[in-house]
Motif scaffolding. Structure first.
Motif, short mmCIF file in Angstrom:
data_model
loop_
_atom_site.label_atom_id
_atom_site.label_comp_id
_atom_site.label_asym_id
_atom_site.label_seq_id
_atom_site.Cartn_x
_atom_site.Cartn_y
_atom_site.Cartn_z
N GLU A 1 0.85 -1.20 0.00
CA GLU A 1 0.00 0.00 0.00
C GLU A 1 0.88 1.25 0.00
N LYS A 2 0.39 2.26 -0.65
CA LYS A 2 1.13 3.52 -0.66
C LYS A 2 0.90 4.28 0.65
N ILE A 3 1.99 4.74 1.25
CA ILE A 3 1.94 5.47 2.53
C ILE A 3 2.40 6.90 2.29
N LEU A 4 1.63 7.83 2.82
CA LEU A 4 2.00 9.25 2.69
C LEU A 4 2.36 9.82 4.06
N ILE A 5 3.55 10.40 4.15
CA ILE A 5 3.95 11.12 5.38
C ILE A 5 3.56 12.58 5.20
N TYR A 6 2.73 13.08 6.11
CA TYR A 6 2.22 14.45 6.01
C TYR A 6 2.95 15.30 7.05
N GLY A 7 3.86 16.16 6.58
CA GLY A 7 4.75 16.88 7.48
C GLY A 7 4.39 18.34 7.68
#
Length: 775
Positions: free
Chosen positions: A80-86
């Motif tokens: 699965e694609k994981i997005l880090i939201y910074g």
């Protein structure tokens, strides 16, 4: 006297130093500093002085971290694609990098997203979440943000996105309905609640990797120190080892950035706070923060150098923008603004730097400052605020919350958006609140002083001990010491004399005090003044020589001061910032020598109407010492400037002796008549007298009735009344004038100050025994 620029607060502790056993080999000064930090056992002292990674808390104690970890590992297994939201500041950028490196190490299909400060603002937003879903992401992990994203968490759930929040900011009344929240303050079993955003991300990375990722500590140090979290407990350990790792880092981006910062050798917390952190922050202040993340991630030296140069250029651009806005903002500050809260607003200001501008205004004016950018097309204003310790900005702005569209922050800093038409009410209400709560003294900045030192205690050995207390920061401030002593030497330094140097000696011990930017105080420190100064102790190395040195933060003089300008014909009084309401010129009569910006006191005035004054500039000697004594006793000035000059000195002319008077009178008795018009030269040659001496003795004889004088001819009086020379007013006037000159003009500095001190203390000035002359 000389007032300090800041309020001085001396730290106190009631604990005894006896708790430290003999294995703690430290000076009493350092032991006291440990007590001030709440360290009350020998074991605590050892742990503080020698931080150990084994004292870090296990990430398992963070609530929901295991649940979150399982979800991430599932996403990795299922590709699965994981997005880090910074976030766009140094803490957010380093947090993003830490978690991204950890996930990539685990083979995750991941990317990162940092919102644009100008178009999206801080934290999660609905549009970004929807775009992430469209791009195929099914798991979002926030770092350094998200704890207030209630709406965005609901959007994520509607979309079928799992949201893991890792944050350290203050939780609100309602928590987001997220898949998992990893937050120290939401974790009852976690013993330390003050981790930075990067600290929380690091804990999650440790949990995900299954081991302690020491290689990430250089990034952790950057975010932890730059975000100004308390450097105690876990933060101290992470920063301590992170600085070591940063010193020897192999990250190409950090090596290139250190090169631009001219950082060589051991990296300190100040290097991060003043060099590395501001450069990383500059990227997000002017554009998308992606560039900063790319710099921290790259393994390619050539790319790193290119990215570092771009960051450097943005930082320089940021510095210029700040300087321009500060200049414009200062030009908008009215005198009335300087008594309360400063509020300035203008169209076209860059929102990314307004917090820095507000800080500069606070530093200059010692007032809370709100700096806002106007958006006329939307009829709104947006910006940042900074405050002073005595005024809780968050609490007071919450009392007028209805004025804001958006508001958030804490006691000393805040961000806000409000309708343009509310600008006047914002300023009005905050000024009403601040004047209700604060006194004039409350507006001054505060310096907390750790301890008063003797010159003999300010040694290189002490400096070496103090280094064991580093890294310094919030809750572990760099010690500020106080010294009070008469400097052996005072001088100005620098091409424009902008800096001040004070040299102190105590027996065989010496210490230099350097005040950068304090050169303007040089003319305001008198000879032999007992100066109090506060500052940081360090080592100055020059030409292979090492010696202790204090960098002065502030100084003051508690006692009254005497400035000795005697005999100077050219005197620049503009150096002393005179004020006609509290500073007075003392003279016999007004002349062009007297500056027009001083109040005037003449010796023939009645002093009863006078009160205490700040400064007396004494231009003329008094007709008698008693008159000046009365003036000093009445006004008790904080500063006295002795500005008098003497021409035709009575004291420097030899006063006729009793034998001189007897010889001259014997000549008159013998000759009955002496015509000074023709015989003056003969008398001068006969005795080696001056014309003035002969004329003076003649006047004394005439006043006492011993002779008659008509047109320069002296005739003997056959029936004189026996008198003492002291009965002559002419004689007394000359004695008095000579005594005045001797006391006030020809005395050395120490004697003159002692004389004024007797007057100031309102006690009788000791007088020398007078000699009696009789004929």
């Amino acid at each position: 006297m000389l007032q300090s620029k800041a309020k001085w607060k001396f730290a106190t502790n009631n604990e005894s130093l006896q708790w430290m056993d003999d294995t703690i080999q430290l000076s009493p000064v350092t032991k006291e500093l440990l007590l001030q930090r709440g360290i009350t056992t020998a074991n605590q002292a050892r742990e503080f002085l020698s931080p150990s990674l084994t004292n870090l808390h296990s990430p398992h104690h963070l609530a929901s971290i295991e649940k979150a970890s399982l979800r991430v590992h599932k996403a990795i297994e299922q590709n699965e694609k994981i997005l880090i939201y910074g976030d766009y500041d140094a803490d957010g950028v380093s947090s993003t990098t830490v978690l991204l490196i950890a996930l990539r190490k685990l083979g995750a299909a991941c990317d990162y997203y940092i919102p644009n400060r100008f178009t999206e603002g801080y934290g999660p937003n609905e549009a970004a979440f929807r775009k992430a879903y469209e791009d195929g992401f099914r798991l979002i992990i926030t770092v350094d943000n998200g704890i207030a994203a209630v709406h965005e968490a609901n959007i994520a759930k509607e979309l079928g996105l799992d949201l893991i929040i890792t944050d350290h900011h203050e939780p609100q009344e309602q928590l987001p309905d997220a898949f998992a929240i990893i937050h120290p303050k939401c974790s009852p079993d976690y013993l330390f609640q003050e981790l930075a955003g990067v600290g929380v991300a690091f804990k999650f990375a440790e949990q995900l990797l299954g081991y302690f990722p020491e290689q990430l500590l250089d990034l952790v140090a950057i975010g932890t120190i730059a975000d100004l979290v308390p450097l105690v407990n876990e933060n101290r350990i992470l920063a301590y080892y992170g600085l070591r790792k940063l010193t020897t880092t192999n990250r190409q981006g950090l090596k290139a950035l250190k090169k631009w910062c001219k950082i060589e050798g051991t990296v300190t917390e100040e290097d991060i706070g003043f060099l590395i952190g501001p450069r990383l922050n500059a990227v997000g202040r002017l554009q998308d923060a992606d560039l900063a993340v790319q710099l921290l991630l790259t393994d390619d030296q050539e790319e790193a150098e290119e990215l570092a140069e771009m960051v450097e250029q943005l930082n320089r651009q940021r510095q210029q923008i700040v300087a321009d806005i500060v200049k414009e903002a200062e030009g908008m500050v009215q005198p009335a603004d300087q008594s309360g809260v400063i509020v300035v607003a203008r169209e076209g200001w860059n929102e990314g730097v307004l917090g820095i501008v507000a800080s500069r205004l606070v530093q200059k004016y010692d007032r809370p400052a709100i700096v806002l950018a106007i958006h006329p097309e939307e009829e709104r204003i947006k910006g940042s605020a900074r405050s002073i310790p005595a005024f809780d900005l968050f609490k007071n702005c919450m009392r007028i919350r209805e004025l804001f569209t958006h508001f958030g922050g804490h006691a000393q800093a805040a961000g806000m958006t409000l309708p343009l038409h509310n600008l006047h009410d914002l300023k009005k209400h905050l000024n009403e609140l601040i004047h209700q709560q604060l006194t004039a003294e409350d507006f001054k900045q505060e310096i907390v002083i750790s301890k008063t030192l003797k010159i003999s205690e300010a040694t290189e050995s002490l400096v070496n001990e103090l280094e064991q207390l580093a890294p310094f920061g919030m809750a572990n401030p760099k010690p500020i010491f106080h010294i009070k002593q008469v400097p052996a030497e005072i001088r100005q330094l620098g091409n424009n004399k902008k800096h001040l140097k004070l040299h102190f000696r105590e027996d065989t011990c010496q210490l230099d005090g350097i005040g950068f930017g304090l050169g303007d105080l040089y003319p305001k420190i008198s000879q032999q003044a007992n100066v109090s100064l506060v500052g940081e102790i360090g080592i100055n190395e020059w030409n292979g020589m090492r010696k202790p040195q204090m960098v002065i933060r502030d100084l003051r003089i508690d006692e009254w001061q005497l400035f000795d300008h005697r005999g100077k014909k050219q005197l620049d009084l503009t150096l002393y910032d005179s004020n006609p309401e509290v500073d007075y010129a003392v003279c016999r009569q007004i002349t062009e020598r007297i500056p027009k910006d001083l109040g005037i006191v003449t010796y023939d005035m009645d002093f009863a109407a006078l009160d205490k004054v700040s400064s007396l500039f004494i231009f003329d000697l008094p007709p008698d010492l008693g008159k000046l004594e009365d003036l000093i006793k009445k006004t008790k000035p904080a500063t006295i400037h002795a500005c008098f000059n003497v021409e035709n000195s009575m004291y420097m002319q030899v006063f006729p002796s009793r034998d001189d008077f007897k010889w001259f009178y014997a000549q008159i008795l013998k000759r009955k008549t002496i015509d000074l018009n023709g015989e003056l030269e003969m008398l001068m040659r006969a005795r080696g007298w001056t014309k003035d001496r002969i004329v003076f003795m003649s006047k004394v004889f005439f006043e006492l009735g011993f002779v008659k004088i008509d047109n320069g001819v002296i005739d003997y009086n056959p029936t004189p009344v026996k008198s003492d020379l002291r009965d002559s007013k002419v004689y007394q006037k000359r004695l008095r004038q000579a005594d005045i000159e001797k006391t006030l003009y020809y005395s050395n500095y120490k004697v003159l100050k002692k004389w004024f001190s007797f007057c100031m203390a309102d006690v009788e000035v000791p007088k020398e025994e007078e000699v009696t002359h009789g004929i």
